[in-house]
Design a protein around this motif. Structure first.
Motif, short mmCIF file in Angstrom:
data_model
loop_
_atom_site.label_atom_id
_atom_site.label_comp_id
_atom_site.label_asym_id
_atom_site.label_seq_id
_atom_site.Cartn_x
_atom_site.Cartn_y
_atom_site.Cartn_z
N PRO A 218 21.19 12.85 3.92
CA PRO A 218 22.61 12.69 3.56
C PRO A 218 23.20 11.33 3.94
O PRO A 218 24.04 10.79 3.22
CB PRO A 218 23.28 13.83 4.33
N ALA A 219 22.79 10.77 5.10
CA ALA A 219 23.36 9.49 5.54
C ALA A 219 22.26 8.50 5.93
O ALA A 219 22.49 7.62 6.76
CB ALA A 219 24.31 9.72 6.71
N ALA A 220 21.09 8.63 5.35
CA ALA A 220 19.99 7.70 5.63
C ALA A 220 19.04 7.69 4.45
O ALA A 220 18.96 8.67 3.70
CB ALA A 220 19.25 8.11 6.91
N ARG A 221 18.34 6.59 4.27
CA ARG A 221 17.34 6.56 3.20
C ARG A 221 16.13 5.71 3.63
O ARG A 221 16.26 4.77 4.42
CB ARG A 221 17.95 6.02 1.90
N PHE A 222 14.99 6.09 3.09
CA PHE A 222 13.73 5.40 3.37
C PHE A 222 13.10 5.01 2.04
O PHE A 222 13.03 5.82 1.12
CB PHE A 222 12.78 6.31 4.14
N THR A 223 12.65 3.78 1.96
CA THR A 223 11.95 3.30 0.77
C THR A 223 10.55 2.86 1.17
O THR A 223 10.38 2.14 2.16
CB THR A 223 12.70 2.14 0.11
N PHE A 224 9.57 3.31 0.41
CA PHE A 224 8.17 2.99 0.66
C PHE A 224 7.66 2.19 -0.53
O PHE A 224 7.63 2.69 -1.66
CB PHE A 224 7.36 4.25 0.88
N THR A 225 7.28 0.94 -0.27
CA THR A 225 6.85 0.01 -1.32
C THR A 225 5.37 -0.28 -1.15
O THR A 225 4.94 -0.70 -0.05
CB THR A 225 7.66 -1.30 -1.25
N TRP A 226 4.61 -0.10 -2.22
CA TRP A 226 3.16 -0.27 -2.12
C TRP A 226 2.79 -1.75 -2.04
O TRP A 226 3.28 -2.58 -2.81
CB TRP A 226 2.45 0.37 -3.31
N ARG A 232 -1.32 -0.62 2.03
CA ARG A 232 -0.41 0.20 2.82
C ARG A 232 0.94 0.29 2.12
O ARG A 232 1.27 -0.50 1.24
CB ARG A 232 -0.20 -0.39 4.22
N TRP A 233 1.76 1.26 2.56
CA TRP A 233 3.13 1.42 2.08
C TRP A 233 4.06 0.74 3.07
O TRP A 233 4.11 1.11 4.25
CB TRP A 233 3.48 2.90 1.94
N LEU A 234 4.81 -0.25 2.62
CA LEU A 234 5.75 -0.96 3.48
C LEU A 234 7.05 -0.16 3.56
O LEU A 234 7.59 0.25 2.54
CB LEU A 234 6.02 -2.35 2.92
N VAL A 235 7.54 0.03 4.78
CA VAL A 235 8.69 0.88 5.02
C VAL A 235 9.97 0.06 5.06
O VAL A 235 10.03 -1.00 5.70
CB VAL A 235 8.54 1.65 6.34
N SER A 236 11.00 0.55 4.39
CA SER A 236 12.35 0.02 4.52
C SER A 236 13.26 1.19 4.91
O SER A 236 13.09 2.31 4.44
CB SER A 236 12.85 -0.60 3.22
#
Length: 333
Positions: A218-226, A232-236
């Protein structure tokens, strides 16, 4: 060869004995100070303990436990320290729709982990899959402490183990509390302690190519970019790169988006916000990210003592890529 295996087993038992002795000494100090630690019954009311169908606990002499650390994920807590050394990082929803992390260490222990923050009721069910894990956290609200005391884990706080925690000078409290694992445990317990139910191996034949996946609380988000270069998946987090203390990107090999029930608990924070309870026992849908592809999957955890098994939509085995695994718990739509 049999003699070599016996020698290795003996060495592992000696390391395990030393680790348990250190943890026992820390807990004894906590008891003397009147702090909350656990030595409660193993049964949670669901019946006798069961072995995980994916990865059973070994019988006989117990090895050293995994180390689980509750880590803050508020903007003021970033970048965190020691997350890149974790075998598994669990992402949980907390009050106000924000997120908090639980890092689990088995194959290596970092020099420092943090910022360490408080425990939640959901953590107790999540950690039942491990054999008496060590849970390091900064504290918990008073009504939750009796549940922690009865849980089959070893609770470690700055009050019970002051020598294992330090306060940093570059951030204000509460974002500056760090655990020094080497002051708490003799060494990493090893991969056998990771009774998560996760299985590693070649990917399924299907799956769709995907460069980026975003997961929202609800108040946070995670983005995983290959990243093909890093495999690996880079985390934002909340639109910004998630970094290590040294400035490198956090980059798990596998990301699991696990759809679960997130319900209201009986607890609230000091502002009156209800504490969400994430149910990790049961079954449901999941999305698995590995190798630049996305796989639709099913998860199943019959009882708290079990690990979580993941299968393809057709019922086949869902393998993870070797390396760090992130599990992001998301409310079922």
């Amino acid at each position: 060869m049999g003699t070599e295996r016996g020698a290795r087993r003996g060495a592992r038992r000696r390391r395990g004995t030393r680790a348990r002795a250190l943890v026992a000494a820390v807990l004894a100090a906590g008891l003397a100070a009147g702090c909350t630690v656990s030595d409660g019954p193993r049964d949670d009311g669901r019946g006798s303990p069961r072995q995980s169908p994916a990865q059973s606990r070994e019988t006989g002499p117990k090895g050293p436990p995994v180390l689980a650390v509750k880590i803050d994920n508020a903007p003021a807590a970033r970048p965190q320290t020691g997350l890149d050394a974790a075998d598994v990082v669990y992402v949980e929803q907390v009050e106000g729709g924000l997120s908090r992390l639980m890092a689990v260490y088995a194959t290596r222990l970092p020099e420092s982990v943090g910022p360490v923050r408080s425990a939640r009721e959901s953590d107790l069910e999540l950690l039942r899959q491990f054999d008496r894990p060590v849970l390091a956290f900064s504290g918990a609200q008073g009504k939750l402490l009796p549940l922690i005391d009865r849980a089959p884990l070893e609770a470690v706080t700055p009050e019970s183990a002051p020598g294992a925690f330090v306060r940093g000078t570059d951030r204000p409290a509460p974002y500056n509390l760090y655990l020094r694992p080497e002051r708490l445990m003799d060494g990493p317990p090893g991969e056998a302690a990771l009774t998560t139910g996760f299985r590693f191996g070649p990917p399924p034949a299907d799956g769709r190519p995907e460069d980026e996946v975003t997961v929202r609380h609800p108040a946070a988000r995670f983005t995983f970019t290959w990243s093909g270069d890093r495999d690996r998946w880079l985390v934002s987090t909340d639109g910004a790169p998630a970094l290590t203390a040294g400035g490198e990107r956090l980059a798990p090999a596998t990301v699991v988006v696990q759809y679960v029930t997130v319900r209201r608990s009986e607890f609230r924070d000091f502002l009156g916000n209800n504490t969400p309870y994430t149910e990790t026992v049961g079954s449901g849908e999941a999305t698995v990210l590995r190798g630049g592809r996305v796989y639709e999957a099913r998860w199943d955890r019959p009882a708290a003592q079990d690990g979580t098994a993941f299968t393809t939509e057709e019922g086949g085995r869902m393998n993870f890529a070797r390396g760090q695994v992130w599990v992001v718990y998301v409310q079922t739509a």
